[in-house]
Write a protein that holds these residues in place. Structure first.
Motif, short mmCIF file in Angstrom:
data_model
loop_
_atom_site.label_atom_id
_atom_site.label_comp_id
_atom_site.label_asym_id
_atom_site.label_seq_id
_atom_site.Cartn_x
_atom_site.Cartn_y
_atom_site.Cartn_z
N LEU A 279 41.74 -5.55 -30.10
CA LEU A 279 41.35 -4.46 -29.21
C LEU A 279 41.06 -4.98 -27.80
O LEU A 279 41.36 -4.30 -26.81
CB LEU A 279 40.13 -3.72 -29.76
N TYR A 280 40.49 -6.16 -27.73
CA TYR A 280 40.20 -6.74 -26.42
C TYR A 280 41.50 -7.03 -25.67
O TYR A 280 41.63 -6.70 -24.48
CB TYR A 280 39.39 -8.02 -26.56
N ARG A 281 42.45 -7.63 -26.35
CA ARG A 281 43.70 -8.00 -25.69
C ARG A 281 44.53 -6.76 -25.34
O ARG A 281 45.19 -6.72 -24.30
CB ARG A 281 44.48 -8.95 -26.57
N LEU A 282 44.48 -5.74 -26.18
CA LEU A 282 45.22 -4.51 -25.90
C LEU A 282 44.64 -3.74 -24.72
O LEU A 282 45.37 -3.13 -23.94
CB LEU A 282 45.24 -3.61 -27.14
N SER A 283 43.31 -3.77 -24.59
CA SER A 283 42.64 -3.00 -23.53
C SER A 283 42.36 -3.83 -22.29
O SER A 283 42.00 -3.26 -21.25
CB SER A 283 41.31 -2.45 -24.06
N GLY A 284 42.52 -5.15 -22.39
CA GLY A 284 42.16 -6.00 -21.27
C GLY A 284 40.66 -6.04 -21.02
O GLY A 284 40.22 -6.40 -19.92
N GLY A 285 39.89 -5.63 -22.01
CA GLY A 285 38.44 -5.60 -21.84
C GLY A 285 37.95 -4.41 -21.04
O GLY A 285 36.79 -4.36 -20.65
N GLU A 286 38.82 -3.44 -20.78
CA GLU A 286 38.47 -2.27 -19.97
C GLU A 286 38.05 -1.12 -20.88
O GLU A 286 38.73 -0.79 -21.85
CB GLU A 286 39.64 -1.85 -19.10
N LEU A 311 43.07 -0.21 -38.78
CA LEU A 311 42.89 -1.34 -37.88
C LEU A 311 44.10 -2.26 -37.84
O LEU A 311 44.30 -2.99 -36.86
CB LEU A 311 41.63 -2.12 -38.29
N ARG A 312 44.92 -2.22 -38.88
CA ARG A 312 46.12 -3.05 -38.89
C ARG A 312 47.09 -2.64 -37.79
O ARG A 312 47.85 -3.47 -37.28
CB ARG A 312 46.82 -2.96 -40.25
N GLU A 313 47.05 -1.38 -37.41
CA GLU A 313 47.95 -0.89 -36.37
C GLU A 313 47.69 -1.55 -35.03
O GLU A 313 48.60 -1.73 -34.23
CB GLU A 313 47.83 0.63 -36.24
N PHE A 314 46.44 -1.91 -34.77
CA PHE A 314 46.14 -2.57 -33.50
C PHE A 314 46.75 -3.97 -33.46
O PHE A 314 47.27 -4.39 -32.43
CB PHE A 314 44.62 -2.64 -33.29
N ASP A 315 46.69 -4.67 -34.58
CA ASP A 315 47.34 -6.00 -34.65
C ASP A 315 48.86 -5.86 -34.50
O ASP A 315 49.50 -6.66 -33.81
CB ASP A 315 47.01 -6.68 -35.98
N LYS A 316 49.42 -4.84 -35.14
CA LYS A 316 50.86 -4.63 -35.04
C LYS A 316 51.28 -4.29 -33.61
O LYS A 316 52.29 -4.78 -33.12
CB LYS A 316 51.29 -3.51 -35.99
N GLU A 317 50.48 -3.45 -32.95
CA GLU A 317 50.79 -3.08 -31.58
C GLU A 317 50.70 -4.28 -30.66
O GLU A 317 51.53 -4.45 -29.75
CB GLU A 317 49.83 -1.99 -31.10
N GLN A 322 53.54 -8.43 -27.48
CA GLN A 322 53.82 -9.84 -27.25
C GLN A 322 55.30 -10.14 -27.41
O GLN A 322 55.88 -10.90 -26.63
CB GLN A 322 52.99 -10.70 -28.22
N PHE A 323 55.92 -9.52 -28.42
CA PHE A 323 57.35 -9.71 -28.65
C PHE A 323 58.15 -9.18 -27.46
O PHE A 323 59.09 -9.82 -26.99
CB PHE A 323 57.78 -9.03 -29.94
N ALA A 324 57.77 -7.99 -26.99
CA ALA A 324 58.48 -7.39 -25.86
C ALA A 324 58.33 -8.25 -24.60
O ALA A 324 59.27 -8.42 -23.83
CB ALA A 324 57.94 -5.98 -25.60
N ALA A 327 60.57 -11.30 -25.01
CA ALA A 327 61.97 -10.93 -24.85
C ALA A 327 62.31 -10.73 -23.37
O ALA A 327 63.39 -11.10 -22.91
CB ALA A 327 62.27 -9.66 -25.65
N LEU A 328 61.39 -10.15 -22.64
CA LEU A 328 61.61 -9.92 -21.21
C LEU A 328 61.68 -11.25 -20.45
O LEU A 328 62.53 -11.43 -19.55
CB LEU A 328 60.47 -9.05 -20.66
N GLN A 329 60.79 -12.15 -20.81
CA GLN A 329 60.77 -13.45 -20.13
C GLN A 329 62.02 -14.27 -20.44
O GLN A 329 62.57 -14.93 -19.56
CB GLN A 329 59.52 -14.22 -20.55
N SER A 330 62.47 -14.20 -21.69
CA SER A 330 63.64 -14.99 -22.09
C SER A 330 64.94 -14.37 -21.56
O SER A 330 65.94 -15.06 -21.37
CB SER A 330 63.71 -15.09 -23.61
#
Length: 331
Positions: A279-286, A311-317, A322-324, A327-330
């Motif tokens: 949740l912290y990483r998804l929200s940026g702490g905001e 709560l598993r959905e937050f890890d999946k998101e 991260q995958f996206a 992929a963008l960087q590569s």
């Protein structure tokens, strides 16, 4: 929907009280008649959205600073103290401003202070219009008080009208939102800044500004730097940090408070902490994005009948993002 930028809308906002619904079990909810179940869900959503307010350490510090300045300004003749709350979108600046104003007015009513008696307006809230001029901002004050302003009224008459209204209504606290619209590179905005100072000196009210990156508007640099910095203290609304033990504790307390506010019937208390890092990483702490995520997830849990956050959905998101990104960087 209430319009907080008028005295009637502000009073409705202050008067609104949303009680936490009586706890029920999932079985009891399912046994309710459809109309009763729908009403119960509406009460839960309303409480979560508008009734539950989480007092973070940053909020408590800022509220204390406001209280002190209101007290001191009551006895000062010139050079009234003020405050500026600056931060990026998603930091809860407007929510903080509104809650501080609401609690101030409720405290005044509790002790029967003269500023909260009939006819008094202890708190004023205005939002600075985009590309604002001194006149345009004054008209926001006129609109809040519901003052009769004839077409073509002179600027000085408007200042007199607003100042007199604040004095008659014993206004103590003036909340000015979206102050970043007053970019002092433009002369019209310089005049608006001076107008706010003039009102402050005339009325004795404590002015509290909130806006995005106020440091970049020229309010704290250039010709007005000395004038504003001597009277206004700057507070930064910043994201939570989990790099320290205290930071992680504050983040955990925020999650627990928000979890409780969702009123999900099968949500195990404290379970949300297992997703604290995601949740912290998804929200940026905001706090803004965090609340949005949790309230949407809670609505889904209510609609599908599970009555608990997945709560598993937050890890999946987080993994999807991260995958996206990779992929963008590569690519």
């Amino acid at each position: 929907m209430m319009e907080i930028g008028t005295k009637e809308g502000w009073r409705e906002f202050v008067d609104a009280a949303y009680e936490k619904p009586v706890p029920a079990t999932v079985a009891q909810l399912r046994a309710m008649a459809p109309a009763d179940r729908s009403l119960y869900n509406q009460i839960r959503a309303r409480y979560s959205q508008a009734g539950a307010f989480v007092k973070t350490p940053q909020y408590a510090e800022f509220q204390k600073a406001v209280r002190r300045r209101v007290y001191l300004n009551e006895h000062r003749q010139v050079g009234k103290f003020g405050l500026i709350l600056s931060g990026e979108p998603g930091q809860g600046k407007t929510t903080t401003l509104l809650q501080i104003g609401k609690e101030h007015e409720l405290r005044r009513r509790l002790v029967a202070q003269s500023s909260a008696l009939d006819g008094a307006i202890p708190v004023v809230y205005v939002a600075v219009p985009a590309q604002s001029s001194a006149r345009a901002l004054l008209l926001e004050f006129v609109r809040f008080f519901g003052l009769p302003a004839r077409r073509g009224v002179l600027y000085n008459e408007l200042v007199e009208m607003v100042a007199n209204a604040m004095q008659r209504c014993r206004t103590e606290l003036v909340l000015v939102d979206d102050i970043h619209h007053l970019d002092l590179k433009y002369r019209a905005n310089l005049e608006a800044s001076d107008m706010l100072k003039q009102l402050s000196e005339r009325c004795g009210s404590t002015f509290v500004y909130a806006g995005i990156a106020v440091q970049d508007t020229g309010m704290l640099t250039g010709a007005r730097e000395g004038q504003i910095r001597k009277r206004f203290k700057l507070y930064d609304a910043t994201p939570f940090s989990i790099t320290t033990k205290q930071g992680r504790s504050d983040w955990g307390n925020l999650l627990l408070a928000l979890e409780d506010s969702l009123c999900l019937l099968a949500q195990e208390s404290g379970r949300i902490l297992t997703a604290a890092k995601a949740l912290y990483r998804l929200s940026g702490g905001e706090i803004g994005p965090l609340k949005d995520m949790l309230q949407l997830a809670a609505l889904e849990a209510i609609e599908d009948g599970t009555e608990a956050l997945d709560l598993r959905e937050f890890d999946k998101e987080l993994q999807r993002q991260q995958f996206a990104k990779q992929a963008l960087q590569s690519g």
